[in-house]
Scaffold this active site. Structure first.
Site, PDB file in Angstrom:
ATOM      1  N   THR A 162       0.815  -1.215   0.000  1.00 45.22           N
ATOM      2  CA  THR A 162       0.000   0.000   0.000  1.00 45.22           C
ATOM      3  C   THR A 162       0.851   1.269   0.000  1.00 45.22           C
ATOM      4  O   THR A 162       1.991   1.246   0.500  1.00 45.22           O
ATOM      5  CB  THR A 162      -0.892   0.001   1.266  1.00 45.22           C
ATOM      6  N   ASP A 163       0.273   2.358  -0.479  1.00 41.52           N
ATOM      7  CA  ASP A 163       0.983   3.641  -0.418  1.00 41.52           C
ATOM      8  C   ASP A 163       1.065   4.165   1.020  1.00 41.52           C
ATOM      9  O   ASP A 163       1.829   5.086   1.304  1.00 41.52           O
ATOM     10  CB  ASP A 163       0.314   4.679  -1.330  1.00 41.52           C
ATOM     11  N   GLU A 164       0.254   3.580   1.928  1.00 37.81           N
ATOM     12  CA  GLU A 164       0.234   4.087   3.314  1.00 37.81           C
ATOM     13  C   GLU A 164       1.563   3.876   4.029  1.00 37.81           C
ATOM     14  O   GLU A 164       1.810   4.490   5.068  1.00 37.81           O
ATOM     15  CB  GLU A 164      -0.906   3.439   4.103  1.00 37.81           C
ATOM     16  N   TYR A 192      -1.987  -0.556  10.851  1.00 41.30           N
ATOM     17  CA  TYR A 192      -2.118  -1.228   9.546  1.00 41.30           C
ATOM     18  C   TYR A 192      -0.910  -0.937   8.658  1.00 41.30           C
ATOM     19  O   TYR A 192      -0.249  -1.848   8.154  1.00 41.30           O
ATOM     20  CB  TYR A 192      -3.404  -0.776   8.833  1.00 41.30           C
ATOM     21  N   LYS A 196       2.109  -3.384   7.157  1.00 40.53           N
ATOM     22  CA  LYS A 196       2.403  -3.561   5.726  1.00 40.53           C
ATOM     23  C   LYS A 196       3.854  -3.156   5.428  1.00 40.53           C
ATOM     24  O   LYS A 196       4.540  -3.796   4.627  1.00 40.53           O
ATOM     25  CB  LYS A 196       1.440  -2.740   4.854  1.00 40.53           C
TER      26      LYS A 196
HETATM   27  P1  NAD Z   1      -9.739  -7.423   1.796  1.00 38.54           P
HETATM   28  O1  NAD Z   1      -9.777  -7.148   3.271  1.00 38.54           O
HETATM   29  O2  NAD Z   1     -10.931  -7.166   0.958  1.00 38.54           O
HETATM   30  O3  NAD Z   1      -9.333  -8.951   1.554  1.00 38.54           O
HETATM   31  C1  NAD Z   1      -8.343  -9.602   2.293  1.00 38.54           C
HETATM   32  C2  NAD Z   1      -8.492 -11.094   2.032  1.00 38.54           C
HETATM   33  O4  NAD Z   1      -7.458 -11.774   2.768  1.00 38.54           O
HETATM   34  C3  NAD Z   1      -9.817 -11.691   2.496  1.00 38.54           C
HETATM   35  O5  NAD Z   1     -10.345 -12.534   1.507  1.00 38.54           O
HETATM   36  C4  NAD Z   1      -9.456 -12.470   3.742  1.00 38.54           C
HETATM   37  O6  NAD Z   1     -10.293 -13.599   3.970  1.00 38.54           O
HETATM   38  C5  NAD Z   1      -8.025 -12.883   3.425  1.00 38.54           C
HETATM   39  N1  NAD Z   1      -7.247 -13.151   4.633  1.00 38.54           N
HETATM   40  C6  NAD Z   1      -7.134 -12.359   5.732  1.00 38.54           C
HETATM   41  N2  NAD Z   1      -6.369 -12.958   6.667  1.00 38.54           N
HETATM   42  C7  NAD Z   1      -5.969 -14.150   6.129  1.00 38.54           C
HETATM   43  C8  NAD Z   1      -5.162 -15.209   6.598  1.00 38.54           C
HETATM   44  N3  NAD Z   1      -4.611 -15.169   7.821  1.00 38.54           N
HETATM   45  N4  NAD Z   1      -4.945 -16.258   5.794  1.00 38.54           N
HETATM   46  C9  NAD Z   1      -5.495 -16.309   4.548  1.00 38.54           C
HETATM   47  N5  NAD Z   1      -6.299 -15.344   4.076  1.00 38.54           N
HETATM   48  C10 NAD Z   1      -6.535 -14.275   4.850  1.00 38.54           C
HETATM   49  O7  NAD Z   1      -8.479  -6.626   1.277  1.00 38.54           O
HETATM   50  P2  NAD Z   1      -8.252  -5.812  -0.075  1.00 38.54           P
HETATM   51  O8  NAD Z   1      -8.759  -4.443   0.104  1.00 38.54           O
HETATM   52  O9  NAD Z   1      -8.690  -6.633  -1.218  1.00 38.54           O
HETATM   53  O10 NAD Z   1      -6.652  -5.732  -0.071  1.00 38.54           O
HETATM   54  C11 NAD Z   1      -5.861  -6.784  -0.607  1.00 38.54           C
HETATM   55  C12 NAD Z   1      -4.402  -6.444  -0.447  1.00 38.54           C
HETATM   56  O11 NAD Z   1      -4.114  -5.234  -1.114  1.00 38.54           O
HETATM   57  C13 NAD Z   1      -3.987  -6.235   1.007  1.00 38.54           C
HETATM   58  O12 NAD Z   1      -2.708  -6.776   1.172  1.00 38.54           O
HETATM   59  C14 NAD Z   1      -3.966  -4.725   1.172  1.00 38.54           C
HETATM   60  O13 NAD Z   1      -3.028  -4.342   2.151  1.00 38.54           O
HETATM   61  C15 NAD Z   1      -3.529  -4.300  -0.220  1.00 38.54           C
HETATM   62  N6  NAD Z   1      -3.999  -2.977  -0.654  1.00 38.54           N
HETATM   63  C16 NAD Z   1      -5.324  -2.632  -0.553  1.00 38.54           C
HETATM   64  C17 NAD Z   1      -5.749  -1.395  -1.027  1.00 38.54           C
HETATM   65  C18 NAD Z   1      -7.203  -0.979  -0.966  1.00 38.54           C
HETATM   66  O14 NAD Z   1      -7.516   0.172  -1.283  1.00 38.54           O
HETATM   67  N7  NAD Z   1      -8.134  -1.849  -0.601  1.00 38.54           N
HETATM   68  C19 NAD Z   1      -4.826  -0.515  -1.600  1.00 38.54           C
HETATM   69  C20 NAD Z   1      -3.466  -0.893  -1.656  1.00 38.54           C
HETATM   70  C21 NAD Z   1      -3.081  -2.126  -1.196  1.00 38.54           C
HETATM   71  O1  DAU Z   2      -4.178   3.978   0.408  1.00 37.05           O
HETATM   72  C1  DAU Z   2      -4.375   2.604   0.314  1.00 37.05           C
HETATM   73  C2  DAU Z   2      -5.221   2.117   1.467  1.00 37.05           C
HETATM   74  O2  DAU Z   2      -6.535   2.599   1.227  1.00 37.05           O
HETATM   75  C3  DAU Z   2      -5.220   0.606   1.608  1.00 37.05           C
HETATM   76  O3  DAU Z   2      -3.935   0.160   1.904  1.00 37.05           O
HETATM   77  C4  DAU Z   2      -6.192   0.161   2.709  1.00 37.05           C
HETATM   78  O4  DAU Z   2      -6.264  -1.256   2.753  1.00 37.05           O
HETATM   79  C5  DAU Z   2      -7.561   0.724   2.387  1.00 37.05           C
HETATM   80  O5  DAU Z   2      -8.459   0.409   3.446  1.00 37.05           O
HETATM   81  C6  DAU Z   2      -7.496   2.235   2.191  1.00 37.05           C
HETATM   82  O6  DAU Z   2      -7.206   2.912   3.454  1.00 37.05           O
HETATM   83  P1  DAU Z   2      -7.963   4.252   3.887  1.00 37.05           P
HETATM   84  O7  DAU Z   2      -7.878   4.380   5.346  1.00 37.05           O
HETATM   85  O8  DAU Z   2      -7.523   5.398   3.060  1.00 37.05           O
HETATM   86  O9  DAU Z   2      -9.459   3.859   3.410  1.00 37.05           O
HETATM   87  P2  DAU Z   2     -10.889   4.077   4.091  1.00 37.05           P
HETATM   88  O10 DAU Z   2     -11.918   3.726   3.077  1.00 37.05           O
HETATM   89  O11 DAU Z   2     -10.988   3.461   5.439  1.00 37.05           O
HETATM   90  O12 DAU Z   2     -10.930   5.660   4.306  1.00 37.05           O
HETATM   91  C7  DAU Z   2     -10.801   6.551   3.206  1.00 37.05           C
HETATM   92  C8  DAU Z   2     -10.832   7.961   3.759  1.00 37.05           C
HETATM   93  O13 DAU Z   2     -12.154   8.233   4.266  1.00 37.05           O
HETATM   94  C9  DAU Z   2      -9.906   8.184   4.944  1.00 37.05           C
HETATM   95  O14 DAU Z   2      -9.408   9.507   4.886  1.00 37.05           O
HETATM   96  C10 DAU Z   2     -10.803   8.021   6.163  1.00 37.05           C
HETATM   97  C11 DAU Z   2     -12.139   8.539   5.663  1.00 37.05           C
HETATM   98  N1  DAU Z   2     -13.339   7.886   6.256  1.00 37.05           N
HETATM   99  C12 DAU Z   2     -13.401   6.525   6.214  1.00 37.05           C
HETATM  100  C13 DAU Z   2     -14.502   5.871   6.736  1.00 37.05           C
HETATM  101  C14 DAU Z   2     -14.589   4.359   6.718  1.00 37.05           C
HETATM  102  C15 DAU Z   2     -14.367   8.655   6.782  1.00 37.05           C
HETATM  103  O15 DAU Z   2     -14.303   9.899   6.798  1.00 37.05           O
HETATM  104  N2  DAU Z   2     -15.444   7.997   7.295  1.00 37.05           N
HETATM  105  C16 DAU Z   2     -15.555   6.640   7.309  1.00 37.05           C
HETATM  106  O16 DAU Z   2     -16.580   6.111   7.818  1.00 37.05           O
END
Ligand code: NAD
Ligand code: DAU
Length: 356
Positions: free
Chosen positions: A135-137, A160, A164
């Site tokens: 992630t970019d975080e 989180y 990562k």
């Molecule tokens: P998600 O939470 O939707 O899915 C995670 C999946 O991992 C689920 O299917 C869950 O069952 C599985 N999982 C969790 N713990 C596990 C374990 N111990 N063993 C096996 N499986 C397990 O997540 P996502 O949003 O699809 O993110 C996927 C990946 O991409 C993550 O590594 C996250 O850090 C990264 N990522 C997400 C975002 C985003 O915006 N969602 C952005 C950048 C990177």
């Molecule tokens: O940047 C990549 C990341 O983006 C991924 O690595 C994470 O897995 C993914 O969850 C996401 O993280 P964020 O914290 O940015 O996403 P989230 O949807 O939780 O929140 C987006 C923005 O909105 C953040 O600034 C927090 C705000 N927010 C979020 C929720 C859930 C609110 O204001 N209210 C809310 O209820």
């Protein structure tokens, strides 16, 4: 398994949001590969996300936990994978604030478990590659200007992102210490179909449909860079096949939005889709207590992946958001299925804590 299979690929976390789009892309685009989807099916993993590829001959689902050392070493001893694309993780920042240890366990320990198991495979397969989806975080936060580049120092601010970052460091360290061929990509915020409704966009769509408050953290002046999930899956495909080993690629949408502006845009689109009067959804906006350690701004410089691999997003935000809203409105049953059980209980606890 058919004789024509050229690669056995492990994709972890394939029942989750980004994982399911990635698994589908690989199963459909590479009939010469066999795709093993390993997922523990936590609250975030749902096999309904992959209903359309159930039974396809080059796809297998394996239920298992990446933190289970015996299970993982047995799996890797049974199937000589040619590549691992590792997405399984605890992915929600708010949950990491209330339960950091789960994030350490899955995101760091689980990743190292997979790395250890991968070391056995490189002894016999010089083409093996371990790809960590990150992630970019990990870079922390930006001020009002600037972009995250691959060279930006790591400075994670949430449990989180710290977990990562830790996983990224272990992947790199295994490359340096044991010669593990790897690649890492760090992506910005994804949105699209099948995202669990705890993240901003699907949570707010769901709440608008149900006339529930929209909890905007702080003053809403926090910026994220949004990318349509299928464009991320395309980037993952390219990085896996063509990315230089030992390198990191940043992936982003060139699409920055302040949360409050994004929420207002979403509200307007939802009013139209639901045939409600203009301004109806905006009335649901409720400013709540801020997220602790809330990063002000993320924005990605994706010029390296563009230059080296020719990738750029194909879907505009307007198109992507409309497709996403339509998907959620057409899949209300999916929403109610994934939000039953433990998640509901969690959500009420979390919501209460946010000062409501
Ligand atoms: P998600 O939470 O939707 O899915 C995670 C999946 O991992 C689920 O299917 C869950 O069952 C599985 N999982 C969790 N713990 C596990 C374990 N111990 N063993 C096996 N499986 C397990 O997540 P996502 O949003 O699809 O993110 C996927 C990946 O991409 C993550 O590594 C996250 O850090 C990264 N990522 C997400 C975002 C985003 O915006 N969602 C952005 C950048 C990177
Ligand atoms: O940047 C990549 C990341 O983006 C991924 O690595 C994470 O897995 C993914 O969850 C996401 O993280 P964020 O914290 O940015 O996403 P989230 O949807 O939780 O929140 C987006 C923005 O909105 C953040 O600034 C927090 C705000 N927010 C979020 C929720 C859930 C609110 O204001 N209210 C809310 O209820």
């Amino acid at each position: 398994m058919g004789k024509h299979i050229q690669k056995k690929m492990l994709i972890t976390g394939g029942a989750g949001f980004i994982g399911s789009h990635t698994v589908r892309r690989f199963v459909r685009s590479y009939p010469q590969y066999h795709i093993y989807n390993l997922d523990a099916l936590t609250y975030a993993g749902n096999l309904e996300n992959l209903k359309d590829i159930e039974g396809v001959s080059n796809y297998s689902f394996v239920k298992g936990d990446i933190t289970d050392t015996r299970f993982i070493s047995k799996l890797f001893a049974t199937i000589n994978f040619d590549g691992v694309i590792h997405l399984a993780a605890e992915s929600h920042v708010d949950r990491s604030i209330t339960d950091p240890l789960s994030f350490v366990k899955t995101n760091i320990f689980g990743t190292v478990n997979l790395l250890n198991a991968s070391l056995d495979l490189i002894k016999h397969n010089k083409d093996f590659v371990f790809y960590h989806i990150s992630t970019d975080e990990v870079y922390g936060t930006l001020g009002e200007t600037g972009l995250f580049a691959e060279t930006t120092p790591y400075c994670p601010n949430s449990p989180y992102s710290a977990s990562k970052a830790g996983a990224d460091h272990f992947v790199r360290a295994y490359g340096e210490t044991y010669g593990l061929p790897y690649v890492i990509s760090n992506c910005s915020n994804n949105y699209g179909p099948n995202q669990f409704p705890e993240k901003l966009i699907p949570l707010f769509i769901n709440n608008i449909v149900n006339n529930k408050p929209l909890p905007v953290y702080g003053d809403g002046n926090y910026t994220r860079d949004w990318l349509y999930v299928k464009d991320h899956a395309v980037a993952i495909d390219l990085v896996f096949h063509e990315g230089r080993k030992g390198e990191t690629y940043n992936i982003g949408g060139f699409n920055e939005w302040k949360n409050i502006e994004l929420v207002k845009l979403l509200c307007g689109l939802m009013d139209k889709k639901l045939g409600r009067n203009k301004g109806t959804a905006e009335k649901l906006i409720t400013f709540t207590k801020n997220r602790p350690g809330h990063d002000l701004r993320y924005a990605i410089d994706a010029s390296k992946i563009n230059r080296e691999l020719g990738w750029k997003p194909s879907v505009t935000f307007e198109q992507g958001l409309e497709k996403t809203i339509d998907w959620y409105l057409e899949n209300q049953e999916w929403l109610s299925n994934v939000t039953t059980g433990g998640y509901r209980e969690y959500y009420s606890k979390q919501y209460h804590q946010l000062g409501k």
